[in-house]
Motif scaffolding. Structure first.
Motif, PDB file in Angstrom:
ATOM      1  N   LEU A 167       6.157  22.613 -15.503  1.00 35.80           N
ATOM      2  CA  LEU A 167       6.413  23.230 -16.800  1.00 35.80           C
ATOM      3  C   LEU A 167       7.341  24.430 -16.663  1.00 35.80           C
ATOM      4  N   LEU A 168       7.084  25.282 -15.682  1.00 38.79           N
ATOM      5  CA  LEU A 168       7.928  26.459 -15.469  1.00 38.79           C
ATOM      6  C   LEU A 168       9.353  26.070 -15.086  1.00 38.79           C
ATOM      7  N   SER A 169       9.507  24.936 -14.410  1.00 41.61           N
ATOM      8  CA  SER A 169      10.842  24.514 -13.975  1.00 41.61           C
ATOM      9  C   SER A 169      11.733  24.147 -15.154  1.00 41.61           C
ATOM     10  N   GLU A 170      11.133  23.944 -16.322  1.00 40.80           N
ATOM     11  CA  GLU A 170      11.910  23.642 -17.521  1.00 40.80           C
ATOM     12  C   GLU A 170      12.457  24.904 -18.177  1.00 40.80           C
ATOM     13  N   LEU A 171      11.983  26.072 -17.742  1.00 42.31           N
ATOM     14  CA  LEU A 171      12.461  27.349 -18.273  1.00 42.31           C
ATOM     15  C   LEU A 171      13.634  27.842 -17.438  1.00 42.31           C
ATOM     16  N   SER A 172      14.393  28.767 -18.000  1.00 41.22           N
ATOM     17  CA  SER A 172      15.427  29.424 -17.212  1.00 41.22           C
ATOM     18  C   SER A 172      14.746  30.343 -16.203  1.00 41.22           C
ATOM     19  N   PRO A 173      15.409  30.657 -15.089  1.00 44.02           N
ATOM     20  CA  PRO A 173      14.802  31.588 -14.124  1.00 44.02           C
ATOM     21  C   PRO A 173      14.400  32.914 -14.761  1.00 44.02           C
ATOM     22  N   GLU A 174      15.217  33.413 -15.697  1.00 45.90           N
ATOM     23  CA  GLU A 174      14.897  34.680 -16.346  1.00 45.90           C
ATOM     24  C   GLU A 174      13.622  34.564 -17.169  1.00 45.90           C
ATOM     25  N   ALA A 175      13.466  33.456 -17.902  1.00 42.22           N
ATOM     26  CA  ALA A 175      12.264  33.269 -18.717  1.00 42.22           C
ATOM     27  C   ALA A 175      11.034  33.106 -17.848  1.00 42.22           C
ATOM     28  N   ALA A 176      11.169  32.448 -16.701  1.00 41.34           N
ATOM     29  CA  ALA A 176      10.035  32.308 -15.788  1.00 41.34           C
ATOM     30  C   ALA A 176       9.636  33.666 -15.229  1.00 41.34           C
ATOM     31  N   ALA A 186      -2.628  35.963  -5.270  1.00 45.00           N
ATOM     32  CA  ALA A 186      -2.894  34.874  -4.328  1.00 45.00           C
ATOM     33  C   ALA A 186      -4.250  34.225  -4.623  1.00 45.00           C
ATOM     34  N   LEU A 187      -4.256  32.906  -4.747  1.00 38.93           N
ATOM     35  CA  LEU A 187      -5.500  32.154  -4.906  1.00 38.93           C
ATOM     36  C   LEU A 187      -5.964  31.598  -3.569  1.00 38.93           C
ATOM     37  N   THR A 188      -5.011  31.293  -2.689  1.00 36.87           N
ATOM     38  CA  THR A 188      -5.296  30.838  -1.325  1.00 36.87           C
ATOM     39  C   THR A 188      -4.234  31.454  -0.416  1.00 36.87           C
ATOM     40  N   SER A 189      -4.370  31.205   0.877  1.00 33.28           N
ATOM     41  CA  SER A 189      -3.368  31.722   1.816  1.00 33.28           C
ATOM     42  C   SER A 189      -2.017  31.035   1.643  1.00 33.28           C
ATOM     43  N   ALA A 190      -1.989  29.897   0.927  1.00 34.70           N
ATOM     44  CA  ALA A 190      -0.744  29.146   0.727  1.00 34.70           C
ATOM     45  C   ALA A 190      -0.083  29.437  -0.613  1.00 34.70           C
ATOM     46  N   THR A 191      -0.700  30.254  -1.465  1.00 34.81           N
ATOM     47  CA  THR A 191      -0.093  30.588  -2.751  1.00 34.81           C
ATOM     48  C   THR A 191       1.260  31.260  -2.528  1.00 34.81           C
ATOM     49  N   LEU A 192       2.223  30.952  -3.364  1.00 34.83           N
ATOM     50  CA  LEU A 192       3.544  31.571  -3.247  1.00 34.83           C
ATOM     51  C   LEU A 192       3.410  33.092  -3.240  1.00 34.83           C
ATOM     52  N   PRO A 193       4.141  33.773  -2.363  1.00 34.01           N
ATOM     53  CA  PRO A 193       3.918  35.211  -2.185  1.00 34.01           C
ATOM     54  C   PRO A 193       4.474  36.117  -3.281  1.00 34.01           C
ATOM     55  N   ASP A 194       5.554  35.705  -3.931  1.00 38.32           N
ATOM     56  CA  ASP A 194       6.165  36.579  -4.922  1.00 38.32           C
ATOM     57  C   ASP A 194       7.022  35.769  -5.895  1.00 38.32           C
ATOM     58  N   VAL A 195       7.562  36.457  -6.890  1.00 36.77           N
ATOM     59  CA  VAL A 195       8.319  35.776  -7.938  1.00 36.77           C
ATOM     60  C   VAL A 195       9.610  35.172  -7.396  1.00 36.77           C
ATOM     61  N   ASP A 196      10.245  35.839  -6.441  1.00 35.06           N
ATOM     62  CA  ASP A 196      11.469  35.269  -5.857  1.00 35.06           C
ATOM     63  C   ASP A 196      11.176  33.920  -5.205  1.00 35.06           C
ATOM     64  N   LEU A 198       8.789  31.947  -6.060  1.00 36.15           N
ATOM     65  CA  LEU A 198       8.526  31.013  -7.160  1.00 36.15           C
ATOM     66  C   LEU A 198       9.828  30.471  -7.740  1.00 36.15           C
ATOM     67  N   ILE A 199      10.781  31.345  -7.992  1.00 32.86           N
ATOM     68  CA  ILE A 199      12.058  30.911  -8.569  1.00 32.86           C
ATOM     69  C   ILE A 199      12.739  29.907  -7.633  1.00 32.86           C
ATOM     70  N   ALA A 200      12.682  30.157  -6.336  1.00 31.01           N
ATOM     71  CA  ALA A 200      13.269  29.221  -5.370  1.00 31.01           C
ATOM     72  C   ALA A 200      12.519  27.891  -5.382  1.00 31.01           C
ATOM     73  N   ASP A 201      11.190  27.940  -5.495  1.00 35.77           N
ATOM     74  CA  ASP A 201      10.382  26.722  -5.534  1.00 35.77           C
ATOM     75  C   ASP A 201      10.684  25.912  -6.792  1.00 35.77           C
ATOM     76  N   LEU A 202      10.871  26.599  -7.914  1.00 29.59           N
ATOM     77  CA  LEU A 202      11.194  25.903  -9.166  1.00 29.59           C
ATOM     78  C   LEU A 202      12.565  25.243  -9.086  1.00 29.59           C
ATOM     79  N   ALA A 203      13.517  25.900  -8.438  1.00 31.02           N
ATOM     80  CA  ALA A 203      14.840  25.305  -8.265  1.00 31.02           C
ATOM     81  C   ALA A 203      14.751  24.039  -7.416  1.00 31.02           C
ATOM     82  N   ALA A 204      13.910  24.086  -6.377  1.00 32.42           N
ATOM     83  CA  ALA A 204      13.719  22.908  -5.536  1.00 32.42           C
ATOM     84  C   ALA A 204      13.057  21.782  -6.326  1.00 32.42           C
ATOM     85  N   ALA A 205      12.112  22.131  -7.190  1.00 35.44           N
ATOM     86  CA  ALA A 205      11.435  21.123  -8.014  1.00 35.44           C
ATOM     87  C   ALA A 205      12.416  20.450  -8.960  1.00 35.44           C
TER      88      ALA A 205
END
Length: 271
Positions: A167-176, A186-196, A198-205
């Motif tokens: 769902l977030l990948s459908e938004l612009s990086p600024e809106a996300a 962090a919910l687990t040790s594997a949760t994304l560490p920061d917003v940067d 996340l933005i990179a992960d959304l671009a990959a998605a």
């Protein structure tokens, strides 16, 4: 007359009150006026260039570019893929069509969730974006004794679920970014560490056509998700398959992605 100074007033008249409008207020009002005029102009054109907006508003190209960038950041306009032209964005189009009817969405999607569960052999879910969270709107449990349970009604930070990231990948990086001004928890040790990250992960998605959750919300649980778009092309939900990590690695997720997309398209065609 000696001993007096300053200005005098004419009897019977009143001085005009000083304006309370500050320069910042005038600038803000002008910016809002230009933003609204831009959106109205875009409504009558399939797409426009920065120079079109500059000429229409009578402002410098740099001002028009900043205005379009701000509107794009909030999803009111978007850039055409691979080009420099702008068009109305998903947020504004979604507002003009009204909010998604969630009960109707669930009604349409449920049988498709069940079919996807049968084909994938794993738990399937339908999620919607709710502020910074993804909310599980419906789900069908997989057939295995060891399986991921459905979480209908639960809210989880969108950055930690496959459906939320779809769902977030459908938004612009600024809106996300605006949804996580205070960073990521962090919910687990594997949760994304920061917003940067996340933005990179959304671009990959976006690049591969599906989002992944690898232990990011619950350790030992993986997920793969895709957006569900209505017949107008607006993203209204996300579809996921979730399973224990021993059965859903990245290779299996890639195998399931076409099945997810086909199911999402069938749901969208009925909305």
């Amino acid at each position: 007359m000696a001993g007096t100074s300053g200005t005098s007033s004419v009897p019977g008249t009143a001085e005009a009150p000083a304006s309370r409008e500050q320069p910042g207020d005038v600038y803000a009002a002008s910016s809002v006026d230009n933003a609204l005029r831009t959106l109205v102009y875009l409504r009558g054109h399939h797409s426009v260039r920065v120079t079109d907006i500059s000429d229409h508003l009578g402002v410098a190209r740099s001002t028009a570019h900043r205005l379009l960038t701000t509107l794009r950041g909030h999803g009111f306009v978007e850039q055409e893929p691979g080009g420099r032209r702008y068009r109305l964005g998903p947020v504004l189009l979604g507002l003009t069509r009204g909010p998604v009817d969630e009960p109707a969405l669930v009604h349409v999607a449920h049988s498709h969730l069940a079919q996807l569960r049968d084909a994938a052999g794993e738990t399937t879910n339908l999620l919607v974006l709710d502020g910074p969270d993804s909310r599980f709107a419906d789900g069908v449990e997989g057939p295995h004794p060891l399986r991921v349970g459905t979480r209908t009604g639960d809210r989880v930070p969108a950055y930690a679920t496959a459906g939320g990231k779809a769902l977030l990948s459908e938004l612009s990086p600024e809106a996300a970014r605006t949804r996580y001004r205070r960073g990521l928890t962090a919910l687990t040790s594997a949760t994304l560490p920061d917003v940067d990250a996340l933005i990179a992960d959304l671009a990959a998605a976006r690049a591969r056509g599906y989002a992944l959750n690898i232990d990011e919300s619950v350790t030992g649980v993986h997920g793969v998700g895709v957006p569900v778009r209505d017949r107008f092309g607006t993203c209204v939900a996300a579809l996921t398959v979730a399973a224990p990590s021993i059965r859903l690695g990245t290779a299996r997720a890639a195998e399931l992605a076409p099945l997810l997309r086909q199911t999402a398209e069938r749901i969208g065609a009925e909305l």
